[in-house]
Design a protein around this motif. Sequence first.
Motif, PDB file in Angstrom:
ATOM      1  N   THR A   1       1.298  -1.017   0.144  1.00 25.50           N
ATOM      2  CA  THR A   1      -0.124  -0.198   0.270  1.00 25.50           C
ATOM      3  C   THR A   1       0.515   1.453   0.206  1.00 25.50           C
ATOM      4  O   THR A   1       0.866   2.330  -0.533  1.00 25.50           O
ATOM      5  CB  THR A   1      -1.137  -0.104   1.237  1.00 25.50           C
ATOM      6  OG1 THR A   1      -2.007  -1.035   0.999  1.00 25.50           O
ATOM      7  CG2 THR A   1      -1.964   1.241   1.376  1.00 25.50           C
ATOM      8  N   ILE A   2       1.415   1.227   0.999  1.00 27.61           N
ATOM      9  CA  ILE A   2       3.001   2.560   0.746  1.00 27.61           C
ATOM     10  C   ILE A   2       3.648   2.712  -0.197  1.00 27.61           C
ATOM     11  O   ILE A   2       3.406   3.417  -1.059  1.00 27.61           O
ATOM     12  CB  ILE A   2       4.056   2.463   1.473  1.00 27.61           C
ATOM     13  CG1 ILE A   2       3.269   2.382   3.713  1.00 27.61           C
ATOM     14  CG2 ILE A   2       5.401   3.686   1.659  1.00 27.61           C
ATOM     15  CD1 ILE A   2       4.392   1.682   4.410  1.00 27.61           C
ATOM     16  N   ALA A   3       3.882   1.505  -1.116  1.00 28.25           N
ATOM     17  CA  ALA A   3       4.064   1.512  -2.556  1.00 28.25           C
ATOM     18  C   ALA A   3       3.453   1.749  -3.774  1.00 28.25           C
ATOM     19  O   ALA A   3       3.549   3.035  -4.491  1.00 28.25           O
ATOM     20  CB  ALA A   3       5.158   0.058  -3.031  1.00 28.25           C
ATOM     21  N   LEU A   4       2.238   2.549  -3.412  1.00 30.09           N
ATOM     22  CA  LEU A   4       1.157   2.798  -4.304  1.00 30.09           C
ATOM     23  C   LEU A   4       0.650   4.013  -3.812  1.00 30.09           C
ATOM     24  O   LEU A   4       0.427   4.714  -4.736  1.00 30.09           O
ATOM     25  CB  LEU A   4       0.070   2.016  -4.240  1.00 30.09           C
ATOM     26  CG  LEU A   4      -0.426   0.116  -4.758  1.00 30.09           C
ATOM     27  CD1 LEU A   4      -1.048  -0.646  -4.581  1.00 30.09           C
ATOM     28  CD2 LEU A   4      -0.217   0.362  -6.102  1.00 30.09           C
ATOM     29  N   MET A   5       0.824   4.257  -2.502  1.00 35.94           N
ATOM     30  CA  MET A   5       0.592   5.942  -2.782  1.00 35.94           C
ATOM     31  C   MET A   5       2.215   6.371  -3.235  1.00 35.94           C
ATOM     32  O   MET A   5       1.803   7.690  -3.971  1.00 35.94           O
ATOM     33  CB  MET A   5       0.529   5.820  -1.103  1.00 35.94           C
ATOM     34  CG  MET A   5      -0.586   5.245  -0.455  1.00 35.94           C
ATOM     35  SD  MET A   5      -0.819   5.069   0.980  1.00 35.94           S
ATOM     36  CE  MET A   5       0.030   7.245   2.091  1.00 35.94           C
ATOM     37  N   ILE A   6       3.475   5.419  -2.761  1.00 35.42           N
ATOM     38  CA  ILE A   6       4.740   6.586  -3.770  1.00 35.42           C
ATOM     39  C   ILE A   6       4.054   6.472  -5.137  1.00 35.42           C
ATOM     40  O   ILE A   6       4.480   7.937  -5.771  1.00 35.42           O
ATOM     41  CB  ILE A   6       5.674   5.568  -3.236  1.00 35.42           C
ATOM     42  CG1 ILE A   6       6.022   5.875  -1.980  1.00 35.42           C
ATOM     43  CG2 ILE A   6       6.949   6.387  -4.589  1.00 35.42           C
ATOM     44  CD1 ILE A   6       7.190   4.941  -1.984  1.00 35.42           C
ATOM     45  N   PHE A   7       3.704   5.134  -5.780  1.00 37.63           N
ATOM     46  CA  PHE A   7       3.091   5.737  -7.130  1.00 37.63           C
ATOM     47  C   PHE A   7       2.311   6.529  -7.439  1.00 37.63           C
ATOM     48  O   PHE A   7       2.699   8.056  -8.570  1.00 37.63           O
ATOM     49  CB  PHE A   7       2.508   4.226  -7.432  1.00 37.63           C
ATOM     50  CG  PHE A   7       1.710   4.063  -8.661  1.00 37.63           C
ATOM     51  CD1 PHE A   7       2.078   4.238 -10.220  1.00 37.63           C
ATOM     52  CD2 PHE A   7       0.676   3.915  -8.539  1.00 37.63           C
ATOM     53  CE1 PHE A   7       1.631   4.657 -11.201  1.00 37.63           C
ATOM     54  CE2 PHE A   7      -0.768   4.225  -9.007  1.00 37.63           C
ATOM     55  CZ  PHE A   7       0.409   4.528 -10.709  1.00 37.63           C
ATOM     56  N   ALA A   8       1.386   6.696  -6.857  1.00 37.58           N
ATOM     57  CA  ALA A   8       0.124   7.851  -6.955  1.00 37.58           C
ATOM     58  C   ALA A   8       1.458   9.052  -7.182  1.00 37.58           C
ATOM     59  O   ALA A   8       0.632  10.148  -7.620  1.00 37.58           O
ATOM     60  CB  ALA A   8      -1.262   7.434  -6.610  1.00 37.58           C
ATOM     61  N   SER A   9       1.643   9.167  -6.155  1.00 39.70           N
ATOM     62  CA  SER A   9       2.265  10.864  -5.809  1.00 39.70           C
ATOM     63  C   SER A   9       3.429  10.838  -6.194  1.00 39.70           C
ATOM     64  O   SER A   9       3.246  12.276  -6.970  1.00 39.70           O
ATOM     65  CB  SER A   9       2.503  11.051  -4.310  1.00 39.70           C
ATOM     66  OG  SER A   9       3.251  10.381  -3.660  1.00 39.70           O
ATOM     67  N   ILE A  10       4.054  10.395  -7.368  1.00 42.25           N
ATOM     68  CA  ILE A  10       5.372  10.397  -7.769  1.00 42.25           C
ATOM     69  C   ILE A  10       4.945  11.376  -9.386  1.00 42.25           C
ATOM     70  O   ILE A  10       5.649  11.637 -10.575  1.00 42.25           O
ATOM     71  CB  ILE A  10       6.327   9.528  -8.114  1.00 42.25           C
ATOM     72  CG1 ILE A  10       7.387   9.702  -6.384  1.00 42.25           C
ATOM     73  CG2 ILE A  10       6.947   9.032  -9.008  1.00 42.25           C
ATOM     74  CD1 ILE A  10       8.164  10.694  -6.634  1.00 42.25           C
ATOM     75  N   LEU A  11       3.616  10.492  -9.737  1.00 41.14           N
ATOM     76  CA  LEU A  11       3.062  10.296 -10.895  1.00 41.14           C
ATOM     77  C   LEU A  11       2.486  11.779 -11.105  1.00 41.14           C
ATOM     78  O   LEU A  11       2.614  12.041 -12.196  1.00 41.14           O
ATOM     79  CB  LEU A  11       2.308   9.483 -11.247  1.00 41.14           C
ATOM     80  CG  LEU A  11       2.386   9.488 -13.125  1.00 41.14           C
ATOM     81  CD1 LEU A  11       3.127   8.852 -13.505  1.00 41.14           C
ATOM     82  CD2 LEU A  11       1.060   8.344 -13.691  1.00 41.14           C
ATOM     83  N   THR A  12       2.120  12.442  -9.798  1.00 41.53           N
ATOM     84  CA  THR A  12       1.636  13.862 -10.782  1.00 41.53           C
ATOM     85  C   THR A  12       2.812  15.003 -10.678  1.00 41.53           C
ATOM     86  O   THR A  12       2.619  16.074 -10.924  1.00 41.53           O
ATOM     87  CB  THR A  12       1.106  14.202  -8.650  1.00 41.53           C
ATOM     88  OG1 THR A  12       2.126  14.133  -7.950  1.00 41.53           O
ATOM     89  CG2 THR A  12      -0.122  13.061  -8.630  1.00 41.53           C
ATOM     90  N   ARG A  13       3.956  14.698 -10.384  1.00 43.61           N
ATOM     91  CA  ARG A  13       4.669  15.403 -10.600  1.00 43.61           C
ATOM     92  C   ARG A  13       5.476  15.652 -11.696  1.00 43.61           C
ATOM     93  O   ARG A  13       6.196  16.972 -12.076  1.00 43.61           O
ATOM     94  CB  ARG A  13       5.991  14.834  -9.413  1.00 43.61           C
ATOM     95  CG  ARG A  13       6.312  14.642  -8.035  1.00 43.61           C
ATOM     96  CD  ARG A  13       6.237  16.360  -7.745  1.00 43.61           C
ATOM     97  NE  ARG A  13       6.065  15.777  -6.029  1.00 43.61           N
ATOM     98  CZ  ARG A  13       5.414  16.954  -5.223  1.00 43.61           C
ATOM     99  NH1 ARG A  13       5.212  17.830  -5.987  1.00 43.61           N
ATOM    100  NH2 ARG A  13       5.426  16.798  -4.188  1.00 43.61           N
ATOM    101  N   VAL A  14       4.934  14.850 -12.531  1.00 46.59           N
ATOM    102  CA  VAL A  14       5.588  15.075 -14.064  1.00 46.59           C
ATOM    103  C   VAL A  14       4.864  15.685 -14.776  1.00 46.59           C
ATOM    104  O   VAL A  14       4.019  16.608 -14.001  1.00 46.59           O
ATOM    105  CB  VAL A  14       4.868  13.767 -14.479  1.00 46.59           C
ATOM    106  CG1 VAL A  14       5.306  14.736 -15.834  1.00 46.59           C
ATOM    107  CG2 VAL A  14       5.398  12.989 -14.590  1.00 46.59           C
ATOM    108  N   ASP A  15       5.874  16.682 -15.095  1.00 44.47           N
ATOM    109  CA  ASP A  15       4.995  18.000 -15.241  1.00 44.47           C
ATOM    110  C   ASP A  15       3.876  18.359 -16.907  1.00 44.47           C
ATOM    111  O   ASP A  15       4.788  18.224 -17.859  1.00 44.47           O
ATOM    112  CB  ASP A  15       6.242  19.826 -15.968  1.00 44.47           C
ATOM    113  CG  ASP A  15       5.794  20.867 -16.403  1.00 44.47           C
ATOM    114  OD1 ASP A  15       4.712  21.252 -15.530  1.00 44.47           O
ATOM    115  OD2 ASP A  15       6.397  21.791 -16.437  1.00 44.47           O
ATOM    116  N   ALA A  16       3.113  18.389 -16.771  1.00 45.78           N
ATOM    117  CA  ALA A  16       1.672  18.217 -17.894  1.00 45.78           C
ATOM    118  C   ALA A  16       1.207  19.082 -17.798  1.00 45.78           C
ATOM    119  O   ALA A  16       0.449  18.812 -16.211  1.00 45.78           O
ATOM    120  CB  ALA A  16       1.488  16.817 -18.041  1.00 45.78           C
TER     121      ALA A  16
END
Length: 108
Positions: free
Chosen positions: A38-53
Motif C-alpha cells: 500500500t505504501i508503494a502504491l501511494m508512492i506511485f500515485a504521488s510521484i506520477l503527479t510530479r510530471v510536468d504536464a
Amino acid sequence: MLSFVFFFIAALGEIAGCYAFWAWLRLGKSILWLIPGTIALMIFASILTRVDASNAGRIYAAYGGIYVLSSLFWLWLVEGVKPDKWDLLGVSVCLVGTSIILLSSHQN
C-alpha cells in the motif's frame, strides 16, 4: 528528461505495490505484505503527479510504455524469467508510442 525519472520511480512503486497483493493472494504470503504494498502504491500515485504536464490523461498514456518496460525488468530481475523476443518487440512498440506522446507538440 526529468519526466522519465519520475516515470521509472512511479513504475517501481506501482509494480512493487501490485506485486505485494499478488504475493498475498496468489503466492500465499502473509497479509502483512499489504503494508509495504500500500505504501508503494501511494508512492506511485504521488510521484506520477510530479510530471510536468497540463493533462493527466496524456501523462498516464505516456507512462504506459515506461510501465511495460519496467514490468519486463521486474519479470527478469525479481521473478527470474528472461523476456523473450516478443516481449522486447512489444515494449519497443510501447516506447515509440510513449515518445510520440511526450515529445510531440500538443494543442490544448
